[in-house]
Design an enzyme around this catalytic site. Sequence first.
Site, PDB file in Angstrom:
ATOM      1  N   ALA A  90      -2.955 123.272 -31.000  1.00  0.00           N
ATOM      2  CA  ALA A  90      -4.099 123.840 -30.284  1.00  0.00           C
ATOM      3  C   ALA A  90      -4.219 123.255 -28.880  1.00  0.00           C
ATOM      4  O   ALA A  90      -4.573 123.962 -27.936  1.00  0.00           O
ATOM      5  CB  ALA A  90      -5.386 123.590 -31.072  1.00  0.00           C
ATOM      6  N   GLU A  91      -3.943 121.980 -28.740  1.00  0.00           N
ATOM      7  CA  GLU A  91      -4.116 121.309 -27.460  1.00  0.00           C
ATOM      8  C   GLU A  91      -3.046 121.684 -26.441  1.00  0.00           C
ATOM      9  O   GLU A  91      -3.364 121.979 -25.293  1.00  0.00           O
ATOM     10  CB  GLU A  91      -4.125 119.780 -27.646  1.00  0.00           C
ATOM     11  CG  GLU A  91      -5.371 119.252 -28.307  1.00  0.00           C
ATOM     12  CD  GLU A  91      -6.596 119.297 -27.415  1.00  0.00           C
ATOM     13  OE1 GLU A  91      -6.476 119.485 -26.195  1.00  0.00           O
ATOM     14  OE2 GLU A  91      -7.699 119.142 -27.962  1.00  0.00           O
ATOM     15  N   SER A  92      -1.784 121.640 -26.842  1.00  0.00           N
ATOM     16  CA  SER A  92      -0.704 121.797 -25.858  1.00  0.00           C
ATOM     17  C   SER A  92       0.369 122.793 -26.258  1.00  0.00           C
ATOM     18  O   SER A  92       1.270 123.045 -25.462  1.00  0.00           O
ATOM     19  CB  SER A  92      -0.026 120.446 -25.622  1.00  0.00           C
ATOM     20  OG  SER A  92       0.708 120.071 -26.783  1.00  0.00           O
TER      21      SER A  92
END
Length: 179
Positions: A58-60
């Site tokens: 989700a982050e990167s």
Amino acid sequence: MMRKGFRKIIILAVAVLCVGAAVGSFFTFRAALYPRPYLKAVQSSGIDISLIYAVAKAESGFNESAKSRAGAIGLMQLMPSTAEFICRTESIAFEADRLYEGEYNIIIGTKYLNYLFKRFPVRETALAAYNAGEGIVANWLKTQSYSTDGKNLNMIPYPETEAYVKKVEKFRKIYDFFY
């Protein structure tokens, strides 16, 4: 003319090859879309493996060189100040330029998640803090319209954070299914 038995063997062999190709495609698809890099570091964190990978996805999207407009860096999108705080807390040498190294980023990111889980034992609340910041979430927990018990968030007032928590949970379920 082919004998019946030989024809059955040929059909069975073709079926086995097709199934083998389908299984191979599944594993290739799984590894490409839902990878599990630095598994040893992730396993040693003490946190649900699927959750860590869901956060990183989700982050990167597993881009080690990712940098957000706000300045968050690497796989788990750590702010350098947060990473420095965690390193100080955990007696780890802080090296800002290493935040782009996947394993280093994962180690610090999982230690940060552990820190948040100690502060906010409810997973959704800890994930909201990972995204919005622990101070903001602590204030939400004190606000009756957002939390009735001071632990669970009945409502996440930031649409971005609400979407983030849902995205991480979706990815976590997919990782649980695949692995």
